[in-house]
Design a protein around this motif. Structure first.
Motif, PDB file in Angstrom:
ATOM      1  N   GLY A 158       0.831  -1.085   0.091  1.00 58.54           N
ATOM      2  CA  GLY A 158      -0.105   0.120   0.167  1.00 58.54           C
ATOM      3  C   GLY A 158       0.904   1.317   0.025  1.00 58.54           C
ATOM      4  N   LEU A 159       1.907   1.238   0.540  1.00 61.21           N
ATOM      5  CA  LEU A 159       2.849   2.355   0.698  1.00 61.21           C
ATOM      6  C   LEU A 159       3.454   2.686  -0.857  1.00 61.21           C
ATOM      7  N   LYS A 160       3.765   1.525  -1.397  1.00 61.09           N
ATOM      8  CA  LYS A 160       4.260   1.683  -2.738  1.00 61.09           C
ATOM      9  C   LYS A 160       3.168   2.409  -3.691  1.00 61.09           C
ATOM     10  N   ASP A 161       1.823   1.901  -3.516  1.00 64.55           N
ATOM     11  CA  ASP A 161       0.615   2.536  -4.147  1.00 64.55           C
ATOM     12  C   ASP A 161       0.595   4.044  -3.897  1.00 64.55           C
ATOM     13  N   SER A 162       0.690   4.170  -2.597  1.00 61.54           N
ATOM     14  CA  SER A 162       0.475   5.621  -2.475  1.00 61.54           C
ATOM     15  C   SER A 162       1.355   6.738  -2.505  1.00 61.54           C
ATOM     16  N   ILE A 163       2.610   6.175  -2.902  1.00 59.21           N
ATOM     17  CA  ILE A 163       3.839   6.890  -3.255  1.00 59.21           C
ATOM     18  C   ILE A 163       3.604   7.078  -4.793  1.00 59.21           C
ATOM     19  N   GLY A 164       3.620   5.789  -5.508  1.00 56.94           N
ATOM     20  CA  GLY A 164       3.284   5.848  -6.807  1.00 56.94           C
ATOM     21  C   GLY A 164       2.082   6.797  -7.345  1.00 56.94           C
ATOM     22  N   ASP A 165       1.208   6.888  -6.578  1.00 58.98           N
ATOM     23  CA  ASP A 165      -0.180   7.322  -7.174  1.00 58.98           C
ATOM     24  C   ASP A 165       0.012   8.997  -7.067  1.00 58.98           C
ATOM     25  N   ILE A 166       1.255   9.324  -6.307  1.00 60.64           N
ATOM     26  CA  ILE A 166       1.080  10.883  -6.144  1.00 60.64           C
ATOM     27  C   ILE A 166       1.489  11.629  -7.856  1.00 60.64           C
ATOM     28  N   SER A 167       2.603  10.764  -8.286  1.00 64.52           N
ATOM     29  CA  SER A 167       3.067  11.354  -9.666  1.00 64.52           C
ATOM     30  C   SER A 167       1.705  11.327 -10.350  1.00 64.52           C
ATOM     31  N   GLY A 172      -4.768  -4.286   8.021  1.00 66.21           N
ATOM     32  CA  GLY A 172      -3.850  -3.776   6.899  1.00 66.21           C
ATOM     33  C   GLY A 172      -4.168  -2.306   6.465  1.00 66.21           C
ATOM     34  N   ASN A 173      -5.543  -2.295   6.253  1.00 62.76           N
ATOM     35  CA  ASN A 173      -6.110  -0.875   5.894  1.00 62.76           C
ATOM     36  C   ASN A 173      -5.880   0.144   7.170  1.00 62.76           C
ATOM     37  N   ILE A 195      -5.312   2.063  -1.614  1.00 64.97           N
ATOM     38  CA  ILE A 195      -4.501   0.841  -1.997  1.00 64.97           C
ATOM     39  C   ILE A 195      -5.297   0.174  -3.007  1.00 64.97           C
ATOM     40  N   HIS A 196      -4.428  -0.279  -4.128  1.00 62.48           N
ATOM     41  CA  HIS A 196      -4.877  -0.813  -5.305  1.00 62.48           C
ATOM     42  C   HIS A 196      -5.552  -2.216  -4.856  1.00 62.48           C
ATOM     43  N   TRP A 197      -6.432  -2.482  -5.683  1.00 58.56           N
ATOM     44  CA  TRP A 197      -6.879  -3.951  -5.238  1.00 58.56           C
ATOM     45  C   TRP A 197      -5.751  -5.027  -5.418  1.00 58.56           C
ATOM     46  N   TYR A 254      -3.833  -6.045  -2.703  1.00 57.35           N
ATOM     47  CA  TYR A 254      -4.309  -7.026  -1.790  1.00 57.35           C
ATOM     48  C   TYR A 254      -4.215  -8.426  -2.088  1.00 57.35           C
ATOM     49  N   VAL A 255      -4.168  -8.517  -3.566  1.00 55.50           N
ATOM     50  CA  VAL A 255      -3.989  -9.917  -4.282  1.00 55.50           C
ATOM     51  C   VAL A 255      -2.711 -10.277  -4.069  1.00 55.50           C
ATOM     52  N   TYR A 256      -1.505  -9.542  -4.250  1.00 56.05           N
ATOM     53  CA  TYR A 256      -0.375  -9.742  -4.237  1.00 56.05           C
ATOM     54  C   TYR A 256      -0.021 -10.252  -2.676  1.00 56.05           C
ATOM     55  N   ALA A 257      -0.665  -9.647  -1.469  1.00 58.17           N
ATOM     56  CA  ALA A 257      -0.352  -9.965  -0.141  1.00 58.17           C
ATOM     57  C   ALA A 257      -1.004 -11.322   0.030  1.00 58.17           C
ATOM     58  N   ALA A 258      -2.107 -11.469  -0.424  1.00 58.14           N
ATOM     59  CA  ALA A 258      -2.837 -12.860  -0.419  1.00 58.14           C
ATOM     60  C   ALA A 258      -2.073 -13.996  -0.937  1.00 58.14           C
TER      61      ALA A 258
END
Length: 857
Positions: free
Chosen positions: A517-526, A795-796, A817-819, A822-826
Motif C-alpha cells: 500500500g505504501l508503494k501504491d500511495s507513493i506511486g499515485d502521487i505522480s 492492513g487498511n 490501496i490498489h486492489w 491485496y491480491v499480491y499480499a494474499a
C-alpha cells in the motif's frame, strides 16, 4: 541441579530442535524490529546534533528591510562574551543563461556555519568560486576547473566587480541540510536553486545582508529539545533588545544620506531663486521637485529588523519532524510485530508443557521438587529468549537504522549515522521475550506441577468434540463429505489454535498490505498530481506585468498551445505552534479560465471548486498541518511584509508542495493592492524534453523574462527522492513475509505434534500420505483464508496510520490501496502456507505409527 537434569535439558533441546529454533527466530524477528526501529529516530537525531556542533551552525540570524551596517556589528561586539557572530553579504540573481536562481555570497570571515568541502577547495583568489553541491546535480556540466559566468539583468550585473570565475570546489552548508531546497527569494521564480561563494569584495554593496549569531549558552545543548527551545526564545528576546535602538538610528542615517544626495540640487535651486523672479516656471518646477524629494526623505520608514532561529533554515525543522515520524512509527509498528511473536511463543510453550507431562510425572515420582521440574521450562524458554534477543538486538540495531537513514539520506546533506544501543529498549525487549516464553510456561505448568505423579504419567485426554452450530443448518451439513465434516469439527475443537493462527496470519497479511500500500500511495502521487490535477507544462516568471513583446515571444514558440496569466509569489505561512511552511500564492488574471490549467476539487467527492471573493482555496495538507477548516483564517506573509489573515473558502486535493489560490478582488481586499501579473501557466502541444529545454532557453532571451520552470523537471526532482521509499517498502514486505513463514511453520508444527496419534491412526486405517497431508492442510487453508480476510481490514488501518506518521510537511500520500496489492499480499501469504505444508508433508511421511500409537501405561 544434577548432571542428569542438565542431560535431560540438552536432550530436550536436541529432540525439539525445530521448536527451539522457531522460538529463537520468532523472538529474533520481534526484537530486531522493536530495538532497530526504536533506535532509528534517536540515531538520526544524534547524527544531526553532531553535524550541527561540528559545523558550528548559527543559532540565530538577523536581517533588516534596509540592510545591516557596521553599526549593528558594533552593538553585537559589546556582547561578545555571550555570542559569536559574522557578517554575510550576498546577492540573489536569476541566471538567464541556465534558468537557475542563485544566491551569490561572499565567504564570511567568522567561524559559524562551517562549510563541508565535497570536492576541490575554497576560493583562494578573487577569480575563483565554489558552488553548492546541488548545482552539480542541477547542471552536470559544472565541473572542477570549468568556467562559471554570472549572466543576469543589466542592473544586477553592475553589482559585481567581476562576473567570470573558475570553479575550484563544491560544498555543502549546514544552513541547508535538505538537498533540494534552498529557501525563498524575491528574484525569479521565488525559490533558490543553489548558492555560490566568492572571495570578499566581489560584490560592490557596502550593506550587510545578514548577520549570523551563535549564542554560547546553547553549546552542548541538544537541538530540538524543550531546553534548547526555552533558551533560544530567551536569546532571541535578548537579541531584539540589543538591536532595538538601531532601527531609529538606521532610519536617521538613511535620511541623512538622502539629504546629502539632495543637497547639491537644493543648492542649485537656491542659486536659481536668487537669479530669476520667484514665479518663473522653471524655478517653480525645481522647487516642487525639491519639496517632493524632501517629503520622500521624511517618509523613509523605520526599517524592520527580522530575527530568525534555526527553524528558518530549509530542512532543519522538517528533519526533526521526519525523525519524530520514525519515533511515532516505532511506537506502534514494532509493538504490533512483537505482539504477534508473543502470541506464537505462548502457543509454542503451552504445547511444550503438554508434551512433557509424562516426563514431569516421572521426575516428581523420583523426588524432584516442583521448582526443579519447572526450572527446565524456565531454562529452555530463557535460553531461547536470550539467544533470540541477542541476535535480534545485534541485527536490528545495526541494520534498520542504517537502512531507513539511507532512505532519508537521499533528502538530506548529513553524515552517516552512528548506531547506538538504547539499553532501556533492549531491556524491555528482553523482558517481553522472557514473559512470552518463561511466563507462559510457568503459567501453563503451574496446574500440572500440583498434580499427582500418577495423573501426570497418563496422557491428557483429547479435547472432546462439540456439536457445531453449522450442524443445525441441515441443508448445508448433509452436503459435506466425511473429510470436510472432520475438518470443520477440528477447527472449532481447538479454539486457541484457531485464534492464534488467524491472528498471526492476519498480522503478517496486514504488514504486507501496508508495504504494498505504501508503494501504491507513493506511486499515485505522480499520476494524480501531474496528470489529473495539473494541466500545464511550464511556469514562466517575469519581472512585472506582461508586455506586448513578451506575449509575442511566448506565442511564437513552436511548443506553445495555450497560457493563463497569473500572479505568482512565494508566501510563508507562519504560526508559533507549527513549523513555517512555504506556499505558492497564485492569483489568475481570469479566474474563470483556471480550471483548464489546474483542477481544484474535493479529494473524496471530486466536486469542483471555483475562486470567489469570499476567501482562498488552499491545499489539503496545509489545512491539516495548521488544523484549519473552511471558514477559518490562515496567517500568510509575503516577503518582508506584515502577516495577513486569509480566509479559507475551500480545501482542495493536492499532493506535492503547498498552494494558495486567490481571486484578484480578494487579493486586493487582503493585501491592499492590485496584483501584478508576473507569470504564465503554459500548455505545450507535445512533450519532448529537448524541445522543452529549447523553449525555456529561447524564451529567456526576451528582456524581462526571469525564469521558466518545466514541470517535467519538477516531476523528476520531486520523485527521485520518493524512489528511495521503495527501500522502506522492501523492509515491510520481507519482514512480514519472514514472520508469516515462521508463524505458519510453528503453528502447523504444533498442530501436527498435538495430533500425532490421530494422524497415525488414520494412516493405519489406510490413508495415503497425500490424504494425511490434506487432512491437516484443509484446516490450514481455511485458517489462512480467515487470516487473509481479517488481515485486509487490519492492513487498511495500519496503512492509514503509517501514512499519517510518515508524510513530510510538503507531501501528502495518496491514501488508497490498489486492489492488486491485496491480491499480491494474499498470494504471498498463501504461498508461504503451501511452502510450510510442503515441509510438513515430508515430516508426515516419516511418522512412525507404532511409536506414536504405543501406550504410555
Amino acid at each position: 541441579m544434577t548432571k542428569a537434569f542438565w542431560k535431560v535439558l540438552w536432550r530436550e533441546i536436541g529432540h525439539s530442535k525445530a521448536r527451539f529454533i522457531s522460538i529463537i527466530l520468532i523472538i529474533f524477528l520481534g526484537v530486531a524490529f522493536y530495538t532497530g526501529i526504536r533506535a532509528t529516530g534517536p540515531d538520526m537525531l544524534q547524527a544531526a546534533t553532531d553535524y550541527y556542533a561540528d559545523q558550528n551552525l548559527a543559532t540565530n540570524s538577523v536581517q533588516s528591510t534596509a540592510g545591516l551596517t557596521h553599526h549593528d556589528l558594533t552593538v553585537l561586539q559589546h556582547h561578545r562574551d555571550q555570542i559569536t557572530y559574522q557578517a554575510v553579504k550576498y546577492l540573489d540573481i536569476n541566471q538567464l543563461n541556465n534558468n537557475q536562481t542563485v544566491r551569490v555570497a561572499e565567504l564570511p570571515t567568522g567561524s559559524l556555519n562551517r562549510l563541508t568541502v565535497v570536492s576541490g577547495h575554497l576560493p583562494r583568489r578573487a577569480s575563483e568560486i565554489v558552488l553548492d553541491q546541488q548545482a552539480r546535480t542541477l547542471q552536470p556540466k559544472l565541473t572542477l576547473g570549468s568556467t562559471y559566468h554570472i549572466a543576469t539583468t543589466s542592473k544586477l550585473n553592475r553589482q559585481f566587480h567581476r562576473r567570470t570565475f573558475k570553479i575550484v570546489g563544491f560544498v555543502n552548508s549546514p544552513r541547508y541540510i535538505e538537498k533540494t531546497t534552498r529557501g525563498v527569494t524575491n528574484v525569479g521564480k521565488g525559490t533558490l536553486d543553489y548558492f555560490a561563494l566568492v572571495k570578499p569584495h566581489t560584490l560592490k554593496t557596502s550593506v550587510i545582508s545578514r548577520i549570523d549569531v551563535g549564542f554560547k549558552n546553547l553549546r552542548g545543548v541538544t537541538p530540538y529539545t524543550a531546553r534548547y527551545n526555552r533558551l533560544n526564545r530567551a536569546n532571541t528576546k535578548r537579541l531584539k533588545t540589543w538591536l532595538k535602538p538601531q532601527a531609529k538610528k538606521r532610519q536617521a542615517a538613511l535620511q541623512r544620506q538622502a539629504q546629502a544626495q539632495l543637497a547639491p540640487t537644493v543648492a542649485k535651486v537656491h542659486a536659481l531663486a536668487q537669479q530669476v523672479p520667484a514665479n518663473t516656471p522653471a524655478l517653480v518646477r525645481a522647487q516642487a521637485q525639491v519639496k517632493r524629494a524632501q517629503a520622500q526623505i521624511a517618509g523613509i520608514a523605520t526599517p524592520t529588523y527580522l530575527f530568525s532561529g534555526r527553524a528558518a533554515n530549509p530542512g532543519y525543522s522538517e528533519y526533526h519532524e521526519n525523525t519524530q515520524r520514525v519515533v511515532a512509527l516505532s511506537t506502534v509498528f514494532p509493538l504490533f510485530f512483537i505482539a504477534i511473536a508473543a502470541l506464537i511463543c505462548l502457543t509454542t510453550m503451552t504445547r511444550m508443557v503438554a508434551e512433557l507431562r509424562v516426563q514431569m510425572g516421572t521426575l516428581k515420582a523420583l523426588g524432584y521438587s516442583n521448582a526443579a521440574i519447572g526450572s527446565e521450562f524456565i531454562l529452555y524458554g530463557g535460553l531461547a529468549s536470550l539467544l533470540g534477543t541477542l541476535l535480534g538486538v545485534g541485527f536490528g540495531v545495526n541494520f534498520f537504522p542504517r537502512f531507513i537513514a539511507q532512505a532519508y539520506g537521499s533528502m538530506y546533506n548529513l553524515p552517516a549515522i552512528n548506531v547506538q544501543y538504547i539499553w532501556l529498549d533492549i531491556v524491555v525487549a528482553l523482558v517481553i521475550a522472557l514473559v512470552c516464553t518463561i511466563g507462559s510456561a510457568v503459567a501453563v505448568s503451574r496446574v500440572d506441577l500440583h498434580s499427582l505423579p500418577a495423573t501426570l504419567m497418563q496422557p491428557k485426554a483429547p479435547k472432546a468434540g462439540k456439536t457445531l452450530w453449522l450442524e443445525h443448518w441441515h441443508w448445508f451439513w448433509r452436503r459435506l463429505n466425511f473429510n470436510h465434516k472432520v475438518t470443520l469439527r477440528n477447527l472449532f475443537r481447538y479454539k486457541q489454535r484457531l485464534l492464534m493462527t488467524v491472528l498471526g496470519i492476519a498480522g503478517c497479511m496486514a504488514m504486507m498490505i501496508t508495504g504494498f500500500g505504501l508503494k501504491d500511495s507513493i506511486g499515485d502521487i505522480s499520476v494524480k498530481q501531474f496528470n489529473q490535477l495539473w494541466h500545464y507544462d511550464a511556469i514562466v516568471v517575469r519581472n512585472g506585468s506582461q508586455t506586448a513583446k513578451q506575449r509575442r515571444a511566448l506565442h511564437r514558440q513552436s511548443l506553445y498551445q495555450d497560457d493563463l496569466v497569473v500572479k505568482q509569489s512565494q508566501a510563508t505561512v507562519e504560526r508559533s505552534d507549527v513549523a513555517n511552511q512555504t506556499a505558492t500564492l497564485s492569483v489568475p488574471q481570469h479566474p474563470q479560465q483556471l480550471n483548464r490549467f489546474v483542477v481544484l476539487r474535493n479529494r473524496q467527492s471530486h466536486a469542483a471548486y471555483h475562486l470567489n471573493n469570499r476567501g482562498a482555496i488552499i491545499d489539503e495538507k496545509l489545512a491539516k498541518l495548521y488544523d484549519v477548516h473552511v471558514g477559518d483564517t490562515l496567517p500568510v506573509k509575503l516577503g518582508n511584509r506584515t502577516t495577513r489573515k486569509v480566509r479559507i473558502a475551500a480545501i482542495a486535493e493536492n499532493y506535492v508542495n503547498h498552494f494558495i489560490y486567490l481571486s484578484p478582488s480578494y487579493y486586493h481586499q487582503v493585501f491592499g493592492e492590485k496584483p501584478v501579473y508576473n507569470g504564465n501557466l503554459v500548455q505545450f502541444t507535445h512533450h519532448g524534453q529537448r524541445q522543452q529545454n529549447a523553449f525555456a532557453n529561447d524564451l529567456l532571451k526576451t528582456p524581462g523574462m526571469l525564469n521558466v520552470t518545466l514541470l517535467s523537471t519538477e516531476k523528476k526532482n520531486n520523485f527521485q527522492m520518493l524512489d528511495t521509499m521503495d527501500l522502506v517498502v522492501v523492509i515491510f514486505v520481507v519482514a512480514a513475509g519472514a514472520l508469516a513463514l515462521v508463524v505458519l511453520y510453528n503453528l502447523t508444527n504444533i498442530n501436527v505434534s498435538e495430533r500425532i496419534r490421530e494422524l497415525s491412526t488414520i494412516k493405519v486405517l489406510g490413508f495415503y500420505d497425500g490424504e494425511v497431508t490434506m487432512y491437516i492442510f484443509r484446516e490450514n487453508l481455511i485458517l489462512t483464508a480467515l487470516g487473509i480476510f481479517f488481515g485486509c481490514f487490519l492492513g487498511n488501518w495500519l496503512h492509514a496510520y503509517i501514512l499519517n506518521t510518515a508524510e513530510t510537511d510538503s507531501l501528502m500520500f495518496s491514501p488508497g490501496i490498489h486492489w492488486v496489492s491485496y491480491v499480491y499480499a494474499a498470494l504471498l501469504t498463501l504461498a508461504f502456507s503451501l511452502l510450510v505444508m510442503g515441509i510438513m508433508h515430508r515430516k508426515l511421511k516419516r511418522i512412525n505409527m507404532l511409536d506414536a500409537l504405543s501406550s504410555v501405561d
